[in-house]
Design a protein around this motif. Sequence first.
Motif, short mmCIF file in Angstrom:
data_model
loop_
_atom_site.label_atom_id
_atom_site.label_comp_id
_atom_site.label_asym_id
_atom_site.label_seq_id
_atom_site.Cartn_x
_atom_site.Cartn_y
_atom_site.Cartn_z
N PHE A 1 -1.15 12.80 -13.26
CA PHE A 1 -1.19 11.98 -12.05
C PHE A 1 -1.43 12.85 -10.82
O PHE A 1 -1.14 14.05 -10.85
CB PHE A 1 0.14 11.23 -11.86
N PHE B 1 0.86 -1.18 0.00
CA PHE B 1 0.00 0.00 0.00
C PHE B 1 0.90 1.23 0.00
O PHE B 1 1.89 1.28 0.73
CB PHE B 1 -0.92 0.03 1.22
N GLY B 2 0.57 2.18 -0.81
CA GLY B 2 1.42 3.35 -0.97
C GLY B 2 1.97 3.45 -2.38
O GLY B 2 2.56 4.46 -2.74
N THR B 3 1.77 2.37 -3.18
CA THR B 3 2.21 2.43 -4.58
C THR B 3 1.33 3.43 -5.32
O THR B 3 0.10 3.36 -5.24
CB THR B 3 2.10 1.04 -5.23
N ARG B 4 1.98 4.34 -6.03
CA ARG B 4 1.23 5.45 -6.62
C ARG B 4 0.90 5.19 -8.09
O ARG B 4 1.51 4.35 -8.74
CB ARG B 4 2.03 6.74 -6.45
N GLN B 5 -0.03 5.96 -8.59
CA GLN B 5 -0.46 5.78 -10.00
C GLN B 5 0.72 5.88 -10.96
O GLN B 5 0.86 5.08 -11.89
CB GLN B 5 -1.51 6.83 -10.36
N GLU C 1 -3.57 11.22 -2.71
CA GLU C 1 -3.74 10.05 -3.60
C GLU C 1 -4.02 8.79 -2.79
O GLU C 1 -4.82 7.94 -3.20
CB GLU C 1 -2.47 9.86 -4.43
N LEU C 2 -3.38 8.67 -1.64
CA LEU C 2 -3.50 7.44 -0.86
C LEU C 2 -4.50 7.55 0.28
O LEU C 2 -4.65 6.62 1.07
CB LEU C 2 -2.12 7.03 -0.30
#
Lengths: 217, 314
Positions: free
Chosen positions: B230, A197-201, B237-238
């Motif tokens: 992005f 978790f924390g992987t970005r687009q 984002e998270l």
Amino acid sequence: MGIRMAAFSRIQLLLVALVVVAACTPTTTTATLHAAQDTADRLPGWNGVAVDGAPRMPAQVFTDADGRPYDLRAAMRERPTLVYFGYTSCPDICPVHLANIAAALDVSSVRDSQLNVVFVTVDPRRDTTEVLADYVASFDASFTALRAAQGDVDRVVTELGLPAPVIEQGGDNYTVGHPSQVLAFDRDATARVAYPFGTRQSQWVEDLPKLVREDWS
Amino acid sequence: MNRLAEIAWWCSGTLGQPWRWEYRPLVGVWLLVAGLGLAYVRSLRRHAAEAGGEPAPATRHYARRFGAGLALLIVSSDWPLGPLGAGYLASVAALRTLLLTFGVAPLLLLGTPPWMLRRLLRIGSRADGRPGAVFTLVRLVTLPWVAFLVFNCMLVVTQLPPVVDTLKVTQLGSFVLDIAWLAASIIMWVPLLRPLPELGGLGDPMRLLYLFGLSILPTVPASFLTFSRFPLYRLYELAPRVVPSLDAVVDQQIAGLGLKIVGGIILWSVMTVLFFRWAAREQPGAVPTVSWSQFERDLERYDLRHRREQPPSP
């Protein structure tokens, strides 16, 4: 009068000090999550981390959102696969992970037919086939949603070296503790990269073409 | 006990914690507002006592504005806007920025009577009456070109992703960002509102130019928000979704457009009003009209009331 004023000033000073000291208190959850992300050992050239022991997808026939049997290991031979174990009532991590993968697929050069994105529920009691179908469709119609008996899901998760799902609160609105990483499998059904978790687009957009090419070097 | 542990002192990013529509006061916000309010009331009372018990006629006018500024500070920083903007939605963070810049900052400045400002500026002044470090510093940062520079630099710095992602996730960092932004906004308004003659200010044509510049430069960070493919901020984002259909990129685009369009509309509205007032004053034969309350405020602004009330020297 002078004493009252002095007392008043002290109260004001105390208020200011309280604000400053209180503001120093870190938000534990946030700090922990960021620290976990920053210290993750990434695979060279990838935004994910290596999967310990490179486990293979255990043999298990799931049920897809249309109610049909789905042999996930067999399906993996057709194309690389991202697998995520979550549940549709998940309030935080699951929707963020799925939304980021869907957004990355929208802007990357990877086509739906080149990569299989699979969501396996760890909460089959509430996640019926109908619920699953609606849920994954809200992110990307090409995503595959699967379910199996709770014991089977627990076994698959454990055999992949992930922590087994844990029901954390009682009642109908319980939450489920579950692995937060997305596993990337090659066509041999071997887990090669884990995306915490924390992987970005933007990181997904970098890695998706490499996953499709199976460029593991 | 669990409820106590959940109390947040200042709005900060709470990545990983789902948003709940359940009122949770931010103690630091209320303490700050209470501290400012108490200090203000105490200063008013002391001033009234020094003037023989009668508050100056313009006091209520100032107090109303200051009170409105504090109320808006609570609205913009307490639940829900504070925590939503600090940790969940970039669009709400942009709304908070607009409220602090165009609401709280000018209201607090307009609500501070000139004698109170002078008292604050006298802090640290020397025994011989020469200005101290506070006045010198405030005089420097409120020079129009310095104020313009400070505000725009602060705008860029406080929108930088590494700054936001690092500072907003702690209560201290979030507090520092908010206070720094509020201070920069107040500095930006000083040359326009000209609260004290000794701090200087801009004439009408230069005020229009100053506002025009303010409406143009923020376009740069706003464009990055609007046109990025992005999400720029890891924090937003998270963050758990507040509105399931609102993804991080759209949220960011709303933030960028909000900053640009709403901020632009406000600035251009102020420019329009100033322009027509200036034009009316420049009309040949125009007779300036001054209301009594304005006259009272001008007396205070130029520190003339106090002199008038001095007993004649023997």
